[in-house]
Design a protein around this motif. Sequence first.
Motif, short mmCIF file in Angstrom:
data_model
loop_
_atom_site.label_atom_id
_atom_site.label_comp_id
_atom_site.label_asym_id
_atom_site.label_seq_id
_atom_site.Cartn_x
_atom_site.Cartn_y
_atom_site.Cartn_z
N LYS A 212 -6.44 2.99 -4.50
CA LYS A 212 -7.84 2.74 -4.81
C LYS A 212 -8.66 4.02 -4.83
N THR A 215 -9.62 6.39 -9.52
CA THR A 215 -10.18 5.46 -10.51
C THR A 215 -9.67 5.86 -11.89
N ASP A 298 -9.12 1.01 -14.75
CA ASP A 298 -10.12 0.30 -13.96
C ASP A 298 -11.42 0.17 -14.75
N ARG A 326 -11.61 -5.27 -17.58
CA ARG A 326 -11.98 -3.90 -17.25
C ARG A 326 -13.50 -3.80 -17.05
N SER A 392 -17.36 1.69 -10.27
CA SER A 392 -16.07 1.57 -9.57
C SER A 392 -16.25 0.95 -8.18
N SER A 435 -11.51 -6.32 -8.38
CA SER A 435 -10.90 -5.52 -9.46
C SER A 435 -10.14 -6.35 -10.50
#
Length: 493
Positions: A212, A215, A298, A326, A392, A435
């Motif tokens: 994580k 990104t 992401d 996304r 993010s 996510s």
Amino acid sequence: MLNPQKSRAPLVAIVGRPNVGKSTLFNRLTGSRRAIVGDEPGITRDRLYSEVNWDGRLLRVVDTGGIVPDDKALIPAEIFRQAKVALEESNAVVMVVDARTELASPDMELARQLQRLGKPLFLAVNKVDSAKQEAAAQNFRTLGIREVFPIAAEHGLGTMELMDAIMEVVPVVMAPNEPEHDRHGAKNVPAGDVEEESPGEASEPEASEEEKKETQVAIIGHPNVGKSTLLNILTGSSRAIVSPIAGTTRDAIDELIEKDGHTYRFIDTAGIRRKGKTHLMAEKLSVVMARKHLEAADVALLVIDAVEGVTSLDATIGGYAHESGRSVIVIVNKWDLVGPGRKDGRPPADRDLYEKQARRALKFLDYAPMVFVSATAGKNIDKIFRALELVSAERRKRIGTSQMNKFLESVDFTRASVPHRQQVKIFYMTQAYSSPPTFILFTDKDVKLHFSYERFLQNQIRQKFGFVGTPIWIKNRPRTKVELGPKKKTKHR
């Protein structure tokens, strides 16, 4: 921080004339399909990097575009420039030639230039899959390169010996504990490490905390909107070839950078065209690869040409990002050509009005921030990084079940216009994944949620909790009655 082991790993550059099999060798050594492979010459243009774990040692391999030293045309000249960058930073070089073709003057000129570098040099004579061709491969020794290896990259023949020879001359950097590649490029995964998915509902595992920290950002859009220029300015490099020729980028190019404590991997994808507009096989493959890299990212930076405005193709590409879950940031590039400071004598466009019109064409991306930039002039690039940091974080945000149910009690569902037969009674709601943020509704009916009901609930969640820049997925799960065990028989007296 970036992995210091990978940054110190020795680099091997693969070079050669167009269509000799460099990308096939790159894919074989790295155990991947990163590079597009086809019969058309000149498919690879930019530099492609990948890591290899070879017998516990770490190695980086770079694939370069086909080099024709004397070609002065724009694209070949840029390919040569990109290849020279790879050669300068490499620890060893592999020159690839095609065993089925005669030696040509470009091969000899390239061999001379490579020998002047003074770096360990290997000659891979590719497409050798018979004893007759193996004997003919020795004719290439006239290039003056001592280390000659007959190989068939497509089938993995001879690549083991080539890699062993390379590992003898490059610095030793031990690889972290990751699945190793076998000696033909495929990954070795112990049988005990493979977990079978239980029947029923598919699992949706989340990334580990380590993963994580990075990104992945895909730069998407139709050809010639400035994606490669944007990659170069975001990463502070000349990583991608930039030209006015539409479709210059074919392979997806990635670059890892650290900014304000955050690590971003930017991926410049090929311009996505309409199906009827892609004719060459390389172009068709590049569009397929662009979609694949988008789905692995992401965040997507959807680049719009400010001069053209939002086109139907832009909306289609944005739809790909939205449907795949996304997060999206809309980048209006070339704003200096239409906004304040435009030099064509026409009045500058009003930014608020432009954004309003753009959002009307991208109604399904109403949650996406919109940033106006000029990649060529480097204007407002910091705003992209601020938007990336926000989006993010929002993508990975989690809301507790108690908070969700408290929120649910405050929602007036009578405001959602839903046909009576598709109305459901919600018992409770929970966030199952992040996510993208995914919510499960436990209801009294096993029906697909009506679009307007789902949209209403998404808007209510955004008003309360934010989730800027990311789509929200809502799934319905009927709550079944608790099955009771068999009743105990009572004895009658």
